[in-house]
Design an enzyme around this catalytic site. Structure first.
Site, PDB file in Angstrom:
ATOM      1  N   ASP A   8      69.940  23.295 -64.513  1.00  0.00           N
ATOM      2  CA  ASP A   8      69.956  22.407 -63.351  1.00  0.00           C
ATOM      3  C   ASP A   8      68.511  21.954 -63.103  1.00  0.00           C
ATOM      4  OD1 ASP A   8      68.658  24.495 -62.066  1.00  0.00           O
ATOM      5  OD2 ASP A   8      70.044  24.587 -60.368  1.00  0.00           O
ATOM      6  N   CYS A  65      68.284  28.068 -64.486  1.00  0.00           N
ATOM      7  CA  CYS A  65      68.285  27.474 -63.147  1.00  0.00           C
ATOM      8  C   CYS A  65      67.087  28.088 -62.421  1.00  0.00           C
ATOM      9  CB  CYS A  65      69.621  27.673 -62.420  1.00  0.00           C
ATOM     10  SG  CYS A  65      70.072  29.367 -62.010  1.00  0.00           S
TER      11      CYS A  65
HETATM   12  C1  RB5 Z   1      68.664  25.244 -56.841  1.00  0.00           C
HETATM   13  O1  RB5 Z   1      67.822  25.042 -55.735  1.00  0.00           O
HETATM   14  C2  RB5 Z   1      68.895  26.722 -57.037  1.00  0.00           C
HETATM   15  O2  RB5 Z   1      69.736  27.210 -56.058  1.00  0.00           O
HETATM   16  C3  RB5 Z   1      69.469  26.994 -58.418  1.00  0.00           C
HETATM   17  O3  RB5 Z   1      68.592  26.501 -59.382  1.00  0.00           O
HETATM   18  C4  RB5 Z   1      69.719  28.434 -58.779  1.00  0.00           C
HETATM   19  O4  RB5 Z   1      68.607  29.226 -58.504  1.00  0.00           O
HETATM   20  C5  RB5 Z   1      70.958  29.012 -58.266  1.00  0.00           C
HETATM   21  O5  RB5 Z   1      71.307  30.163 -58.545  1.00  0.00           O
END
Ligand code: RB5
Length: 156
Positions: A8, A65
Site C-alpha cells: 500500500d 505496508c
Molecule cells: C496506512 O496508513 C497503514 O495503516 C497501513 O500501511 C498498515 O500499516 C496497516 O496495517
C-alpha cells in the site's frame, strides 16, 4: 521461483526497494502495485498477492505496508496462504523452515532497508524442513477446511 510483490502507500518505498533487490538477484517477480504514495486500502494489495500465490501464477509473495500487520492479516484470510510478518532474520528463516510461509510481510515504518534486504534474502533462500512441521502445517489447512466454505452459499 516467481515472486508476487505489492504494497500500500505506507509500504510503497520498501516495495520499490524489494523489487530492486529481486531484479539484482535475477529473481523473476510480478509487481502488483501500488505504483505511487497516493493512499490506497491495503487489503486490495494483499488480496492481489494472495491470489497470485494461491492460483500458482507465483510461487511466493512479498507484501509491504506501514507496519506489515494489515497486509498479513488480510493475506491470511485466503485459504492456502501462510503469510508471516518478519522484522528479523531469525523469524524469516523459521517462517520458511517451520511454517512453510509462502508470503513474507514487512513494515516500512518499522525497519530500515538494510535489515529488510537481509530478511528478504534469508526468506527466499531458506527451505521448509517438513517432518513434524508438515504435520503442523497440515493442521493449519484443517482449520481452513473447518471454517472456510469458499464459494459455497450459506445453507438456508
Ligand atoms: C496506512 O496508513 C497503514 O495503516 C497501513 O500501511 C498498515 O500499516 C496497516 O496495517
Amino acid at each position: 521461483m516467481r515472486v508476487a510483490v505489492a504494497a500500500d502507500h505506507g509500504g510503497f518505498r520498501l516495495k520499490m526497494a524489494v523489487t530492486g533487490w529481486l531484479k539484482e538477484a535475477g529473481v523473476p517477480y510480478d509487481d502488483l502495485g501500488t505504483f505511487s504514495e497516493e493512499a490506497v486500502d491495503y487489503p486490495d494489495q494483499a488480496l492481489a498477492v494472495a491470489e497470485a500465490v494461491r492460483s500458482g501464477a507465483c510461487d511466493r509473495g512479498i507484501l509491504c505496508c506501514g507496519t506489515g500487520i494489515g497486509v498479513s492479516i488480510a493475506a491470511n484470510k485466503v485459504p492456502g496462504i501462510r503469510a508471516a510478518l518478519c522484522h528479523d532474520t531469525f523469524s524469516a528463516r523459521a517462517a520458511r523452515e517451520h511454517n512453510d510461509a509462502n508470503v513474507l510481510t514487512m513494515g516500512q515504518r518499522v525497519i530500515g532497508p538494510g535489515l529488510a534486504e537481509e530478511i528478504v534474502r534469508v526468506w527466499l533462500s531458506a527451505s521448509f524442513q517438513g517432518g513434524r512441521h508438515a504435520r503442523r502445517v497440515g493442521k493449519i489447512a484443517q482449520i481452513e477446511t473447518k471454517y472456510c466454505r469458499c464459494g459455497v452459499e450459506e445453507e438456508k
